[in-house]
Write an enzyme that holds these catalytic residues in place. Structure first.
Site, mmCIF file in Angstrom:
data_model
loop_
_atom_site.group_PDB
_atom_site.id
_atom_site.type_symbol
_atom_site.label_atom_id
_atom_site.label_comp_id
_atom_site.label_asym_id
_atom_site.label_seq_id
_atom_site.Cartn_x
_atom_site.Cartn_y
_atom_site.Cartn_z
ATOM 1 N N ASP A 73 0.883 -1.177 0.000
ATOM 2 C CA ASP A 73 0.000 0.000 0.000
ATOM 3 C C ASP A 73 0.910 1.214 0.000
ATOM 4 O O ASP A 73 0.887 2.042 0.909
ATOM 5 C CB ASP A 73 -0.936 0.009 1.200
ATOM 6 C CG ASP A 73 -2.001 1.103 1.099
ATOM 7 O OD1 ASP A 73 -2.028 1.825 0.077
ATOM 8 O OD2 ASP A 73 -2.806 1.241 2.037
ATOM 9 N N ASN A 116 1.637 6.872 3.249
ATOM 10 C CA ASN A 116 2.230 5.836 4.081
ATOM 11 C C ASN A 116 3.745 5.894 4.174
ATOM 12 O O ASN A 116 4.380 4.972 4.687
ATOM 13 C CB ASN A 116 1.779 4.457 3.588
ATOM 14 C CG ASN A 116 0.296 4.259 3.798
ATOM 15 O OD1 ASN A 116 -0.298 4.854 4.688
ATOM 16 N ND2 ASN A 116 -0.314 3.434 2.967
#
Length: 252
Positions: free
Chosen positions: A178, A183
């Site tokens: 992801d 992130n």
């Protein structure tokens, strides 16, 4: 995931865990899960002592237990959140508690004002992650076969045909799975410091991460920054693999 734009109720299980500390919602996902920051009463605003609590209602179908296992595994080789607790509440919701890390998300307003710096650092951080995590002995899979088991049942015939025409694997790495811009964490100088949200981490072609990381710059910074991800990673764009893995991402 997106930053909340309206008031988010705090579940009772999160309030109990906070034990009087300040609870701030920071991310919501499309399935109803919420990530909260918890600052202890005596915390002066620094990250020391701060925690993040992921709360997923039972209906999400997402496994925070799987993320806890992956974080503990990856922490031996690369900077990721330290797992403090994992539990279920009486309603079946899962909670994953991790220690706060230094750095700001690459989509913090600070970096939205300097997207070129952030985009290049996304690539540099992704390369460092791929280089650090050992494929040998990694117990997690994020390859095409595994991902196609989650193919959107509404995917049309053309999409299914395109995904059946898979590219050869360039080589294998342990992917973030992801690798969207939020992130990656950056320090004050714009250098990557850590990665978060590794709930699907597993072995795959690095282009599975690269294609999505570059695509996410368009969502977060606007057009024109994808090439900086590839430059930061140190690779020339592979158009066929990029197209395939972006289509796979959109349909799984």
């Amino acid at each position: 995931m997106t930053a909340p734009t309206e008031e988010v109720p705090v579940p009772a299980s999160v309030e109990r865990l906070a034990a009087g500390g300040r609870v701030t919602p920071v991310w919501v996902n499309e399935r109803g899960g919420v990530t909260f920051r918890v600052d202890d009463c005596d915390n002066d605003g620094d990250d020391d002592g701060a925690r993040y609590v992921k709360w997923n209602p039972a209906s999400t179908g997402l496994s925070l237990a799987g993320e806890a296992v992956r974080l503990r595994w990856a922490a031996r080789w690369t900077p990721v959140p330290r797992v403090l607790d994992h539990r279920r509440d009486d309603d079946g919701a899962e909670l994953l508690v991790t220690a706060a890390l230094d750095g700001l998300s690459a989509v913090d307003p600070r970096w939205l004002r300097e997207p070129a710096t952030a985009a290049r650092s996304l690539g540099e951080g992704l390369r460092a992650l791929h280089d650090a995590l050992p494929v040998a002995g990694c117990p997690f899979d994020w390859g095409i076969d595994e991902r196609l088991t989650h193919l959107d049942p509404e995917a049309d015939t053309d999409v299914r045909a395109a995904l059946a025409d898979r590219p050869d694997v360039d080589h294998l790495v342990v992917c973030h799975a992801d690798a969207c811009a939020p992130n990656t964490l950056l320090d004050a100088d714009g250098r990557w410091t850590a990665h978060v949200d590794l709930g699907r981490l597993g072995v795959a072609d690095p282009w599975a991460d690269l294609a999505v990381c570059a695509m996410s710059t368009g969502w977060n910074y606007g057009p024109g920054y994808e090439h900086l991800v590839y430059e930061g990673y140190g690779v020339e764009p592979d158009a066929a693999r990029i197209a395939y893995y972006q289509l796979l991402w959109d349909n799984t």
